[in-house]
Design a protein around this motif. Structure first.
Motif, PDB file in Angstrom:
ATOM      1  N   ASP A 170       0.813  -1.215   0.000  1.00 19.35           N
ATOM      2  CA  ASP A 170       0.000   0.000   0.000  1.00 19.35           C
ATOM      3  C   ASP A 170       0.848   1.268   0.000  1.00 19.35           C
ATOM      4  N   LYS A 171       2.035   1.201   0.600  1.00 20.66           N
ATOM      5  CA  LYS A 171       2.913   2.378   0.700  1.00 20.66           C
ATOM      6  C   LYS A 171       3.840   2.534  -0.504  1.00 20.66           C
ATOM      7  N   LEU A 172       3.851   1.577  -1.405  1.00 22.46           N
ATOM      8  CA  LEU A 172       4.792   1.617  -2.528  1.00 22.46           C
ATOM      9  C   LEU A 172       4.687   2.888  -3.379  1.00 22.46           C
ATOM     10  N   PRO A 173       3.485   3.339  -3.780  1.00 20.56           N
ATOM     11  CA  PRO A 173       3.433   4.582  -4.569  1.00 20.56           C
ATOM     12  C   PRO A 173       4.038   5.780  -3.838  1.00 20.56           C
ATOM     13  N   THR A 174       3.802   5.879  -2.541  1.00 19.67           N
ATOM     14  CA  THR A 174       4.377   6.975  -1.761  1.00 19.67           C
ATOM     15  C   THR A 174       5.895   6.851  -1.698  1.00 19.67           C
ATOM     16  N   PHE A 175       6.382   5.642  -1.457  1.00 15.16           N
ATOM     17  CA  PHE A 175       7.825   5.409  -1.401  1.00 15.16           C
ATOM     18  C   PHE A 175       8.489   5.803  -2.719  1.00 15.16           C
ATOM     19  N   LEU A 176       7.884   5.424  -3.836  1.00 19.29           N
ATOM     20  CA  LEU A 176       8.468   5.750  -5.139  1.00 19.29           C
ATOM     21  C   LEU A 176       8.468   7.255  -5.384  1.00 19.29           C
ATOM     22  N   SER A 177       7.422   7.939  -4.955  1.00 22.08           N
ATOM     23  CA  SER A 177       7.371   9.399  -5.109  1.00 22.08           C
ATOM     24  C   SER A 177       8.459  10.077  -4.286  1.00 22.08           C
ATOM     25  N   VAL A 178       8.632   9.613  -3.044  1.00 16.57           N
ATOM     26  CA  VAL A 178       9.673  10.180  -2.176  1.00 16.57           C
ATOM     27  C   VAL A 178      11.054   9.917  -2.762  1.00 16.57           C
ATOM     28  N   LEU A 179      11.277   8.708  -3.240  1.00 16.01           N
ATOM     29  CA  LEU A 179      12.568   8.372  -3.839  1.00 16.01           C
ATOM     30  C   LEU A 179      12.851   9.246  -5.064  1.00 16.01           C
ATOM     31  N   SER A 180      11.854   9.421  -5.913  1.00 18.18           N
ATOM     32  CA  SER A 180      12.026  10.264  -7.104  1.00 18.18           C
ATOM     33  C   SER A 180      12.337  11.704  -6.718  1.00 18.18           C
ATOM     34  N   ALA A 181      11.633  12.204  -5.717  1.00 15.92           N
ATOM     35  CA  ALA A 181      11.871  13.578  -5.270  1.00 15.92           C
ATOM     36  C   ALA A 181      13.276  13.726  -4.694  1.00 15.92           C
ATOM     37  N   LYS A 182      13.698  12.734  -3.943  1.00  8.65           N
ATOM     38  CA  LYS A 182      15.028  12.787  -3.321  1.00  8.65           C
ATOM     39  C   LYS A 182      16.128  12.736  -4.378  1.00  8.65           C
TER      40      LYS A 182
END
Length: 62
Positions: free
Chosen positions: A40-52
């Motif tokens: 469930d958290k994967l989309p959020t994790f990917l967004s944070v990683l991309s932003a970082k």
């Protein structure tokens, strides 16, 4: 030229989630069970990683 090194997918089967990672270079596959909360958290994790990393998330392979 683009070279695929790894591919990953999450598979839902019989109430469990499996992360399947294909290593194209070594021609191996690794499978690990993951909790639904992580899925469930994967989309959020990917967004944070991309932003970082300062990258734009891909909308799919072409």
């Amino acid at each position: 030229m683009e070279t695929l090194l790894y591919s990953a997918e999450i598979v839902h089967e019989d109430g469990t989630y499996k992360l399947v990672v294909h290593d194209m270079v070594r021609n191996t596959v690794q499978v690990t069970l993951v909790p639904k909360s992580a899925v469930d958290k994967l989309p959020t994790f990917l967004s944070v990683l991309s932003a970082k990393l300062g990258t734009v998330p891909a909308q799919g392979r072409r």
